[in-house]
Design a protein around this motif. Structure first.
Motif, PDB file in Angstrom:
ATOM      1  N   UNK A 187      -5.124  -9.683  -4.035  1.00 36.47           N
ATOM      2  CA  UNK A 187      -5.331  -9.669  -5.481  1.00 36.47           C
ATOM      3  C   UNK A 187      -4.996  -8.329  -6.102  1.00 36.47           C
ATOM      4  N   UNK A 188      -5.395  -7.259  -5.430  1.00 38.71           N
ATOM      5  CA  UNK A 188      -5.105  -5.923  -5.931  1.00 38.71           C
ATOM      6  C   UNK A 188      -3.615  -5.612  -5.912  1.00 38.71           C
ATOM      7  N   UNK A 244       2.994  -5.494  -6.751  1.00 31.50           N
ATOM      8  CA  UNK A 244       3.603  -5.534  -5.423  1.00 31.50           C
ATOM      9  C   UNK A 244       3.883  -6.997  -5.081  1.00 31.50           C
ATOM     10  N   UNK A 245       5.110  -7.285  -4.650  1.00 29.82           N
ATOM     11  CA  UNK A 245       5.495  -8.671  -4.359  1.00 29.82           C
ATOM     12  C   UNK A 245       5.873  -8.834  -2.891  1.00 29.82           C
ATOM     13  N   UNK A 246       6.111 -10.085  -2.496  1.00 30.88           N
ATOM     14  CA  UNK A 246       6.498 -10.426  -1.116  1.00 30.88           C
ATOM     15  C   UNK A 246       5.524  -9.818  -0.110  1.00 30.88           C
ATOM     16  N   UNK A 303       0.479  -3.769   6.171  1.00 32.02           N
ATOM     17  CA  UNK A 303       0.923  -4.376   4.915  1.00 32.02           C
ATOM     18  C   UNK A 303       2.429  -4.205   4.770  1.00 32.02           C
ATOM     19  N   UNK A 304       3.105  -5.270   4.409  1.00 30.62           N
ATOM     20  CA  UNK A 304       4.489  -5.151   3.944  1.00 30.62           C
ATOM     21  C   UNK A 304       4.559  -5.806   2.576  1.00 30.62           C
ATOM     22  N   UNK A 305       5.393  -5.240   1.736  1.00 29.22           N
ATOM     23  CA  UNK A 305       5.547  -5.777   0.392  1.00 29.22           C
ATOM     24  C   UNK A 305       6.496  -4.914  -0.409  1.00 29.22           C
ATOM     25  N   UNK A 306       6.968  -5.466  -1.486  1.00 22.38           N
ATOM     26  CA  UNK A 306       7.882  -4.739  -2.360  1.00 22.38           C
ATOM     27  C   UNK A 306       7.070  -4.052  -3.444  1.00 22.38           C
ATOM     28  N   UNK A 307       6.877  -2.755  -3.239  1.00 20.85           N
ATOM     29  CA  UNK A 307       6.108  -1.927  -4.157  1.00 20.85           C
ATOM     30  C   UNK A 307       6.019  -0.540  -3.576  1.00 20.85           C
TER      31      UNK A 307
END
Length: 141
Positions: A65-66, A72-74, A103-107
């Motif tokens: 949620x944060x 942050x996406x994906x 954690x992995x993500x686009x951000x």
């Protein structure tokens, strides 16, 4: 208000006895637990691993949620919570829960780190634990 239940059944003395744990949802239905599973590595579950699983799940949801709020996406989150129980003068106590998070993500790493810190402090299970809650965070591309 949300209310959830869990139940335990126990028979016999602490060392030789045995019990079962169930949850309202049926995810756990008469899962065996006992002294051997808790202190001697025998098959079955125990309260500490259930708390660890609840902490990892709650934290991961709060972090999701944060991260969404931070743009942050994906997102992919893997969390392992390690609950430490120690013998003290007044008996056993849970003294810490350590979150190991990947954690992995686009951000940005800063946005991910800020969301992780907020989730560590703010998830309901972190709040209910009166022990030290630590975290090791790995951000992957």
């Amino acid at each position: 208000m949300i209310q959830k239940t869990g139940s335990a059944h126990w028979e016999g003395p602490i060392r030789e006895g045995s019990g079962s744990i169930s949850t309202q949802s049926g995810a756990l239905a008469a899962q065996p637990y006992g002294f051997g599973a808790r202190f001697e590595g025998r098959p079955g579950t125990n309260p500490e691993e259930l708390i660890a699983a609840a902490h990892a799940a709650c934290f991961s949801m709060a972090l999701s949620g944060g991260l969404a709020a931070a743009g942050v996406s994906d997102v992919v989150i893997d969390t392992v919570a390690t609950v430490r129980m120690e013998k003290q003068e007044a008996g056993f106590a849970i003294t810490a829960s350590m979150l190991k998070v990947r954690v992995s993500g686009r951000g940005t790493p800063e946005a991910i780190r800020a969301a992780a810190e907020a989730a560590k402090a703010g998830c309901p299970v972190s709040k209910v634990l009166s022990c030290e809650v630590g975290m090791e965070l790995e951000i992957v591309d």
